[in-house]
Design a protein around this motif. Structure first.
Motif, mmCIF file in Angstrom:
data_model
loop_
_atom_site.group_PDB
_atom_site.id
_atom_site.type_symbol
_atom_site.label_atom_id
_atom_site.label_comp_id
_atom_site.label_asym_id
_atom_site.label_seq_id
_atom_site.Cartn_x
_atom_site.Cartn_y
_atom_site.Cartn_z
ATOM 1 N N ILE A 115 0.857 -1.183 0.000
ATOM 2 C CA ILE A 115 0.000 0.000 0.000
ATOM 3 C C ILE A 115 0.893 1.233 0.000
ATOM 4 O O ILE A 115 1.768 1.383 0.856
ATOM 5 C CB ILE A 115 -0.940 0.022 1.213
ATOM 6 C CG1 ILE A 115 -1.903 -1.167 1.161
ATOM 7 C CG2 ILE A 115 -1.723 1.338 1.262
ATOM 8 C CD1 ILE A 115 -2.887 -1.226 2.320
ATOM 9 N N VAL A 116 0.690 2.104 -0.972
ATOM 10 C CA VAL A 116 1.436 3.367 -1.053
ATOM 11 C C VAL A 116 0.494 4.482 -0.639
ATOM 12 O O VAL A 116 -0.594 4.642 -1.205
ATOM 13 C CB VAL A 116 1.961 3.606 -2.479
ATOM 14 C CG1 VAL A 116 2.723 4.933 -2.544
ATOM 15 C CG2 VAL A 116 2.854 2.457 -2.926
ATOM 16 N N THR A 117 0.912 5.254 0.364
ATOM 17 C CA THR A 117 0.106 6.376 0.833
ATOM 18 C C THR A 117 1.036 7.487 1.284
ATOM 19 O O THR A 117 2.268 7.356 1.221
ATOM 20 C CB THR A 117 -0.846 5.932 1.955
ATOM 21 O OG1 THR A 117 -1.829 6.950 2.160
ATOM 22 C CG2 THR A 117 -0.115 5.674 3.268
ATOM 23 N N GLU A 126 2.120 -4.456 3.585
ATOM 24 C CA GLU A 126 3.254 -3.564 3.817
ATOM 25 C C GLU A 126 2.837 -2.174 3.358
ATOM 26 O O GLU A 126 2.173 -2.031 2.325
ATOM 27 C CB GLU A 126 4.486 -4.010 3.039
ATOM 28 C CG GLU A 126 5.178 -5.228 3.603
ATOM 29 C CD GLU A 126 5.937 -4.957 4.900
ATOM 30 O OE1 GLU A 126 6.220 -3.764 5.179
ATOM 31 O OE2 GLU A 126 6.237 -5.922 5.612
ATOM 32 N N VAL A 127 3.223 -1.153 4.122
ATOM 33 C CA VAL A 127 2.843 0.219 3.801
ATOM 34 C C VAL A 127 4.093 1.043 3.518
ATOM 35 O O VAL A 127 5.029 1.064 4.321
ATOM 36 C CB VAL A 127 2.048 0.867 4.955
ATOM 37 C CG1 VAL A 127 1.702 2.320 4.608
ATOM 38 C CG2 VAL A 127 0.777 0.076 5.252
ATOM 39 N N PHE A 128 4.093 1.725 2.376
ATOM 40 C CA PHE A 128 5.168 2.652 2.028
ATOM 41 C C PHE A 128 4.603 4.062 2.037
ATOM 42 O O PHE A 128 3.658 4.365 1.298
ATOM 43 C CB PHE A 128 5.750 2.331 0.654
ATOM 44 C CG PHE A 128 6.773 3.336 0.192
ATOM 45 C CD1 PHE A 128 7.984 3.469 0.845
ATOM 46 C CD2 PHE A 128 6.518 4.159 -0.905
ATOM 47 C CE1 PHE A 128 8.928 4.393 0.424
ATOM 48 C CE2 PHE A 128 7.454 5.089 -1.335
ATOM 49 C CZ PHE A 128 8.662 5.203 -0.663
ATOM 50 N N SER A 129 5.156 4.932 2.887
ATOM 51 C CA SER A 129 4.627 6.294 3.003
ATOM 52 C C SER A 129 5.719 7.360 3.033
ATOM 53 O O SER A 129 5.445 8.518 3.346
ATOM 54 C CB SER A 129 3.774 6.416 4.273
ATOM 55 O OG SER A 129 4.573 6.183 5.427
ATOM 56 N N ASP A 130 6.945 6.983 2.705
ATOM 57 C CA ASP A 130 8.072 7.918 2.770
ATOM 58 C C ASP A 130 8.111 8.769 1.501
ATOM 59 O O ASP A 130 8.971 8.608 0.645
ATOM 60 C CB ASP A 130 9.371 7.124 2.947
ATOM 61 C CG ASP A 130 10.571 8.030 3.180
ATOM 62 O OD1 ASP A 130 10.376 9.230 3.451
ATOM 63 O OD2 ASP A 130 11.717 7.531 3.092
ATOM 64 N N LEU A 131 7.138 9.682 1.401
ATOM 65 C CA LEU A 131 6.961 10.479 0.181
ATOM 66 C C LEU A 131 7.222 11.954 0.448
ATOM 67 O O LEU A 131 6.886 12.472 1.517
ATOM 68 C CB LEU A 131 5.529 10.329 -0.350
ATOM 69 C CG LEU A 131 4.976 8.916 -0.538
ATOM 70 C CD1 LEU A 131 3.565 8.996 -1.110
ATOM 71 C CD2 LEU A 131 5.870 8.094 -1.442
ATOM 72 N N HIS A 132 7.769 12.631 -0.546
ATOM 73 C CA HIS A 132 7.865 14.081 -0.484
ATOM 74 C C HIS A 132 6.476 14.698 -0.730
ATOM 75 O O HIS A 132 5.577 14.048 -1.257
ATOM 76 C CB HIS A 132 8.842 14.594 -1.540
ATOM 77 C CG HIS A 132 10.280 14.340 -1.208
ATOM 78 N ND1 HIS A 132 10.890 13.106 -1.376
ATOM 79 C CD2 HIS A 132 11.241 15.170 -0.716
ATOM 80 C CE1 HIS A 132 12.156 13.186 -0.997
ATOM 81 N NE2 HIS A 132 12.396 14.421 -0.596
ATOM 82 N N TYR A 171 12.072 5.032 -6.309
ATOM 83 C CA TYR A 171 13.096 4.010 -6.107
ATOM 84 C C TYR A 171 12.964 3.369 -4.724
ATOM 85 O O TYR A 171 13.099 2.146 -4.580
ATOM 86 C CB TYR A 171 14.486 4.630 -6.290
ATOM 87 C CG TYR A 171 14.881 4.804 -7.745
ATOM 88 C CD1 TYR A 171 14.024 5.410 -8.664
ATOM 89 C CD2 TYR A 171 16.110 4.373 -8.211
ATOM 90 C CE1 TYR A 171 14.369 5.562 -9.990
ATOM 91 C CE2 TYR A 171 16.473 4.526 -9.534
ATOM 92 C CZ TYR A 171 15.595 5.129 -10.425
ATOM 93 O OH TYR A 171 15.942 5.274 -11.752
ATOM 94 N N LYS A 172 12.681 4.187 -3.701
ATOM 95 C CA LYS A 172 12.510 3.630 -2.346
ATOM 96 C C LYS A 172 11.307 2.702 -2.287
ATOM 97 O O LYS A 172 11.347 1.652 -1.648
ATOM 98 C CB LYS A 172 12.327 4.772 -1.337
ATOM 99 C CG LYS A 172 13.576 5.557 -1.018
ATOM 100 C CD LYS A 172 13.250 6.583 0.073
ATOM 101 C CE LYS A 172 14.134 7.796 -0.055
ATOM 102 N NZ LYS A 172 13.692 8.857 0.872
ATOM 103 N N GLY A 173 10.214 3.115 -2.929
ATOM 104 C CA GLY A 173 9.014 2.282 -2.932
ATOM 105 C C GLY A 173 9.250 0.956 -3.638
ATOM 106 O O GLY A 173 8.780 -0.101 -3.198
ATOM 107 N N THR A 174 10.007 1.004 -4.739
ATOM 108 C CA THR A 174 10.320 -0.227 -5.464
ATOM 109 C C THR A 174 11.192 -1.152 -4.622
ATOM 110 O O THR A 174 11.003 -2.378 -4.620
ATOM 111 C CB THR A 174 11.035 0.091 -6.789
ATOM 112 O OG1 THR A 174 10.289 1.070 -7.514
ATOM 113 C CG2 THR A 174 11.177 -1.161 -7.649
ATOM 114 N N ASP A 175 12.138 -0.573 -3.891
ATOM 115 C CA ASP A 175 12.980 -1.377 -2.995
ATOM 116 C C ASP A 175 12.124 -2.112 -1.964
ATOM 117 O O ASP A 175 12.352 -3.300 -1.685
ATOM 118 C CB ASP A 175 14.001 -0.497 -2.284
ATOM 119 C CG ASP A 175 15.108 -0.005 -3.217
ATOM 120 O OD1 ASP A 175 15.249 -0.583 -4.317
ATOM 121 O OD2 ASP A 175 15.810 0.949 -2.846
#
Length: 380
Positions: A37-39, A64-70, A79-83
């Motif tokens: 999940i990207v948020t 898994e949640v990816f939220s480290d966004l500008h 690139y971080k989200g793909t990792d």
């Protein structure tokens, strides 16, 4: 307003209050048990987001949640989200949020099986021809009524260093399904609602005016403008399900319509986000009266049609511009760029980025760097 409808255009859209609760069953049905999940960091903290994640885990779905966004998405976010996708062994991607989260999610969808430099796939240099491999199953859930990115086929990502925005485009990047739930927009603060709503209005207006001929998109854009006019003030100042639903569907319509093209307002706005980290919707909102005023001469008939859609007494381009100025004031949008941190010394770099931007070539009349400089100074 309590019903859930299914629209199959341009992809499958489940629209209505509570539609987001269908996500878990959809994932299970499609044997997608390891979604990323990207948020964004704000949505991450909201109760409805926590409820979505908890409901998935109760169905034995590994999340898994990816939220480290500008605040405005850049290449390094992708690139971080793909990792994270790689390292945690995901099988699908769900974008939940506004345009930032969904654009990054879509760019990660692209990068999973396309490992050239991200900007190799920039549509403006023909990079779409390199999007040849399969992509992960992609699902979107919008939480704002603004960009309409949930139904798009492109992601706008900026270079970390130069700040120039690139377009990653391919029909493969269209979400397989969208859960458009107006309940998720109910708790947005008035300022965010105002800015994102003006973003949706900008999309519809610029799409209608864009020089590329596309009668279907023009019809969609005019209806989007009508729905926003019906609901904009209520959605900001006294939100209810009816007004938020109209804004959400109008936002979707704007994103469909701007497949026809955008214009000068977006090319004024994009540099503000890239250089000064201005919220994209706010950047559009402040600039739209000035950009539309620039476009009136030579496009009087189209402005008459916009004015009629808005039911204005004065069916002219000037009437439309006055409407935009008054609407911005009514919903609390600053009238000047100086009120959102723009200084005279920014005008040169902003003008350089604006003339290099991808949106203005479809503007109904040509725009030069001098035009951009004059527009920024007028709006300052």
């Amino acid at each position: 307003m309590n019903d859930i409808y299914q629209y199959n255009f341009p992809t499958t859209i489940r629209f209505g209050a509570g539609s987001s609760k269908e996500l878990g069953n959809y994932l299970v049905k499609n044997k997608l048990l390891r979604p990323l999940i990207v948020t964004d960091p704000v949505v991450l903290q909201l109760d409805f987001f926590k409820s979505i994640v908890e409901s998935l885990r109760k169905k034995n779905i590994s999340v898994e949640v990816f939220s480290d966004l500008h605040k405005n998405p850049v290449k390094s976010d992708v690139y971080k989200g793909t990792d994270m996708y790689d390292e945690t062994g995901r099988d699908s991607i769900v974008g939940i949020g506004g345009g930032v989260a969904i654009d990054v999610a879509r760019a990660v969808v692209l990068r999973v099986n396309h490992r050239g430099d991200l900007f190799k796939y920039d549509d403006l240099v023909g990079g779409d021809v390199f999007v040849t491999n399969d992509v992960p199953h992609f699902i979107t859930i919008p939480t704002t009524a603004g960009t309409g990115s949930e139904v798009g086929r492109s992601a706008i990502i900026a270079d970390d260093t130069t700040h120039q925005k690139k377009i990653l485009f391919s029909p493969k990047l269209l979400a397989r399904i969208v859960f458009a739930d107006p309940l998720l927009t109910m708790d947005l603060p008035p300022k965010v609602t105002a800015a994102t709503g003006m973003d949706a209005l900008t999309h519809n207006m610029e799409a209608f005016l864009a020089k590329m001929p596309h009668p279907m998109c023009e019809g969609i854009a005019l209806e989007g403008i009508r729905l926003i006019n019906d609901s904009r003030s209520d959605a900001v100042n006294k939100p209810d399900l009816a007004s938020r639903s109209k804004m959400l569907i109008a936002s979707l319509m704007g994103a469909v319509a701007f497949q026809k093209g955008l214009g000068v307002v977006h090319s004024l706005a994009h540099p503000l986000s890239a250089l000064l980290d201005t919220h994209h919707g706010l950047a559009n909102a402040v600039n739209i009266p000035y950009g539309m005023e620039f476009n009136v001469a030579g496009n009087e008939e189209k402005f008459r049609r916009i004015a009629r859609t808005l039911e204005l007494k004065e069916e002219t381009g000037e009437g439309v511009v006055n409407y935009l100025v008054e609407l911005n004031a009514k919903i609390g949008i600053p009238a000047r760029l100086s009120m959102i941190g723009v200084k005279p010394e920014h005008i040169g770099p902003l003008s350089d980025l604006a003339i290099a931007d991808f949106a203005h070539p479809n503007n109904p009349k040509p725009v030069t760097r001098e035009n951009f400089q004059q527009l920024y100074l007028k709006a300052l």
